[in-house]
Write an enzyme that holds these catalytic residues in place. Structure first.
Site, PDB file in Angstrom:
ATOM      1  N   ASP A 141      58.878  -6.946  33.324  1.00  0.00           N
ATOM      2  CA  ASP A 141      59.639  -8.106  33.439  1.00  0.00           C
ATOM      3  C   ASP A 141      59.326  -8.487  34.658  1.00  0.00           C
ATOM      4  O   ASP A 141      59.984  -9.262  35.364  1.00  0.00           O
ATOM      5  CB  ASP A 141      61.070  -8.021  33.352  1.00  0.00           C
ATOM      6  N   LYS A 144      53.571 -11.455  35.541  1.00  0.00           N
ATOM      7  CA  LYS A 144      52.978 -11.601  34.117  1.00  0.00           C
ATOM      8  C   LYS A 144      51.550 -11.117  33.775  1.00  0.00           C
ATOM      9  O   LYS A 144      51.098 -10.593  33.057  1.00  0.00           O
ATOM     10  CB  LYS A 144      53.026 -12.888  33.475  1.00  0.00           C
ATOM     11  N   ASP A 169      59.214  -8.645  28.393  1.00  0.00           N
ATOM     12  CA  ASP A 169      59.703  -9.919  28.297  1.00  0.00           C
ATOM     13  C   ASP A 169      58.752 -11.209  28.663  1.00  0.00           C
ATOM     14  O   ASP A 169      57.596 -10.726  29.119  1.00  0.00           O
ATOM     15  CB  ASP A 169      60.916 -10.092  29.513  1.00  0.00           C
ATOM     16  N   ASN A 170      59.009 -12.380  28.270  1.00  0.00           N
ATOM     17  CA  ASN A 170      58.288 -13.484  28.593  1.00  0.00           C
ATOM     18  C   ASN A 170      56.984 -13.502  27.953  1.00  0.00           C
ATOM     19  O   ASN A 170      55.894 -14.144  28.487  1.00  0.00           O
ATOM     20  CB  ASN A 170      58.119 -13.706  30.055  1.00  0.00           C
ATOM     21  N   GLU A 199      65.234 -17.699  28.626  1.00  0.00           N
ATOM     22  CA  GLU A 199      66.781 -17.727  29.215  1.00  0.00           C
ATOM     23  C   GLU A 199      67.322 -18.963  29.197  1.00  0.00           C
ATOM     24  O   GLU A 199      66.685 -19.877  30.213  1.00  0.00           O
ATOM     25  CB  GLU A 199      66.759 -16.847  30.332  1.00  0.00           C
TER      26      GLU A 199
HETATM   27  O1  LIG Z   1      58.105 -14.399  37.071  1.00  0.00           O
HETATM   28  C1  LIG Z   1      58.941 -14.126  36.295  1.00  0.00           C
HETATM   29  N1  LIG Z   1      59.145 -12.689  36.649  1.00  0.00           N
HETATM   30  C2  LIG Z   1      58.631 -11.969  37.591  1.00  0.00           C
HETATM   31  C3  LIG Z   1      59.111 -12.157  39.165  1.00  0.00           C
HETATM   32  C4  LIG Z   1      58.302 -11.525  40.187  1.00  0.00           C
HETATM   33  O2  LIG Z   1      58.206 -10.215  40.240  1.00  0.00           O
HETATM   34  C5  LIG Z   1      57.481  -9.609  40.938  1.00  0.00           C
HETATM   35  N2  LIG Z   1      57.651  -8.147  40.762  1.00  0.00           N
HETATM   36  C6  LIG Z   1      58.683  -7.465  40.398  1.00  0.00           C
HETATM   37  C7  LIG Z   1      58.730  -6.376  40.748  1.00  0.00           C
HETATM   38  C8  LIG Z   1      57.384  -5.842  41.012  1.00  0.00           C
HETATM   39  C9  LIG Z   1      56.478  -4.665  41.028  1.00  0.00           C
HETATM   40  N3  LIG Z   1      55.198  -4.921  41.245  1.00  0.00           N
HETATM   41  C10 LIG Z   1      54.583  -6.199  41.572  1.00  0.00           C
HETATM   42  C11 LIG Z   1      54.947  -7.273  41.357  1.00  0.00           C
HETATM   43  C12 LIG Z   1      56.710  -7.216  41.008  1.00  0.00           C
HETATM   44  C13 LIG Z   1      59.790 -14.781  35.229  1.00  0.00           C
HETATM   45  C14 LIG Z   1      59.487 -16.372  35.286  1.00  0.00           C
HETATM   46  C15 LIG Z   1      60.104 -17.066  34.366  1.00  0.00           C
HETATM   47  C16 LIG Z   1      59.997 -18.471  34.353  1.00  0.00           C
HETATM   48  C17 LIG Z   1      59.714 -19.196  32.888  1.00  0.00           C
HETATM   49  C18 LIG Z   1      59.752 -20.644  33.258  1.00  0.00           C
HETATM   50  C19 LIG Z   1      59.534 -21.193  34.126  1.00  0.00           C
HETATM   51  F1  LIG Z   1      59.513 -22.354  34.291  1.00  0.00           F
HETATM   52  C20 LIG Z   1      59.767 -20.557  35.467  1.00  0.00           C
HETATM   53  C21 LIG Z   1      60.019 -19.063  35.629  1.00  0.00           C
HETATM   54  C22 LIG Z   1      60.918 -16.399  33.329  1.00  0.00           C
HETATM   55  C23 LIG Z   1      61.154 -14.987  33.388  1.00  0.00           C
HETATM   56  O3  LIG Z   1      61.972 -14.354  32.533  1.00  0.00           O
HETATM   57  C24 LIG Z   1      60.555 -14.240  34.500  1.00  0.00           C
HETATM   58  O4  LIG Z   1      60.803 -12.767  34.405  1.00  0.00           O
HETATM   59 MG   LIG Z   2      61.523 -12.254  32.450  1.00  0.00          MG
END
Ligand SMILES: O=C(NCCCOCn1ccc2cnccc21)c1cc(-c2ccc(F)cc2)cc(O)c1O
Ligand SMILES: [Mg+2]
Length: 214
Positions: A141, A144, A169-170, A199
């Site tokens: 999650d 992406k 997810d996603n 969500e």
């Molecule tokens: O971007 C999303 N999640 C990621 C966050 C950064 O994560 C960075 N991150 C976290 C550990 C980690 C470990 N290593 C590298 C990067 C690492 C994410 C985005 C959306 C979304 C859907 C539509 C929209 F209009 C806008 C946003 C929905 C979701 O459910 C998501 O999960």
């Molecule tokens: Mg997500």
């Protein structure tokens, strides 16, 4: 100074949820995100699919890539057997600080190890740092475009065993096309798509469950 959305989400948990009651923490976050401010938690609809997969796998070791505010961390931890371990990785220190407090409020901190850093750096260190040989369940999650490289890295590091489950997810929104193509075409995975919605919205999204065949 202005508060951040994660800070306001934590405030809603502390105001509306009961300490030590993980389900009330999940409900308070979902209520906040539906009524006040959208946030990128896996949410209640996909969260039910996550719950059913966790219950079915009954994992002793779980890796979560992408903690954010700890919503799915709390959902997963609340379903784990007594001595199970959930390692959750968060890149953003501000998110990690909020997540620690959400996890503590839910009373699941004994099952959770929150690590701050990047997946590419930490996946190769999982065994030496945490004594984990393989993961029974991985919840993807995070960024992406990291789902595929990190899955390949977990394979290379021997962190997946025959029967390990990847739940992503996603896979539709924002989307992970290269990851989907890989797990759906590879002979080393058996993949299944769970259609749902992004969500707190009516936009299509879904979870992809992939069993590593060894
Ligand atoms: O971007 C999303 N999640 C990621 C966050 C950064 O994560 C960075 N991150 C976290 C550990 C980690 C470990 N290593 C590298 C990067 C690492 C994410 C985005 C959306 C979304 C859907 C539509 C929209 F209009 C806008 C946003 C929905 C979701 O459910 C998501 O999960
Ligand atoms: Mg997500």
């Amino acid at each position: 100074t202005q508060s951040t959305r994660p800070q306001r989400l934590l405030g809603a948990v502390q105001k509306n949820a009961t300490r030590g009651d993980p389900r009330s923490v999940v409900q308070a976050i979902d209520q906040f995100c539906r009524q006040k401010e959208w946030a990128m938690n896996v949410g209640d609809e996909k969260g039910c699919i996550l719950d059913s997969v966790v219950s079915e796998v009954n994992p002793a070791t779980v890796l979560e890539l992408g903690t954010y505010c700890g919503y799915s961390t709390v959902r997963i931890a609340s379903l784990l057997p007594p001595h199970a371990k959930l390692i959750t990785l968060e890149f953003n220190p501000d998110f990690a600080a909020i997540a620690r407090q959400v996890i503590a409020w839910a009373g699941v901190e004994d099952k959770v190890h929150l690590v701050e850093g990047a997946s590419g750096d930490w996946i190769p260190k999982m065994t030496e740092q945490f004594g984990v040989k393989t993961f029974d369940l991985v919840f993807l999650d995070h960024w992406k475009d990291r789902y595929l490289p990190d899955t390949m890295l977990m394979e290379e590091c021997g962190l997946l065993r025959k029967g390990s489950i990847l739940l992503a997810d996603n896979v539709i929104c924002p989307g992970t096309p290269d990851y989907l193509e890989y797990v759906r075409s590879s002979l080393r995975y058996e993949s299944q798509y769970f259609k749902s919605h992004l969500e707190y919205t009516k936009v299509e999204d879904g979870l992809e469950k992939s069993v590593f065949l060894g």
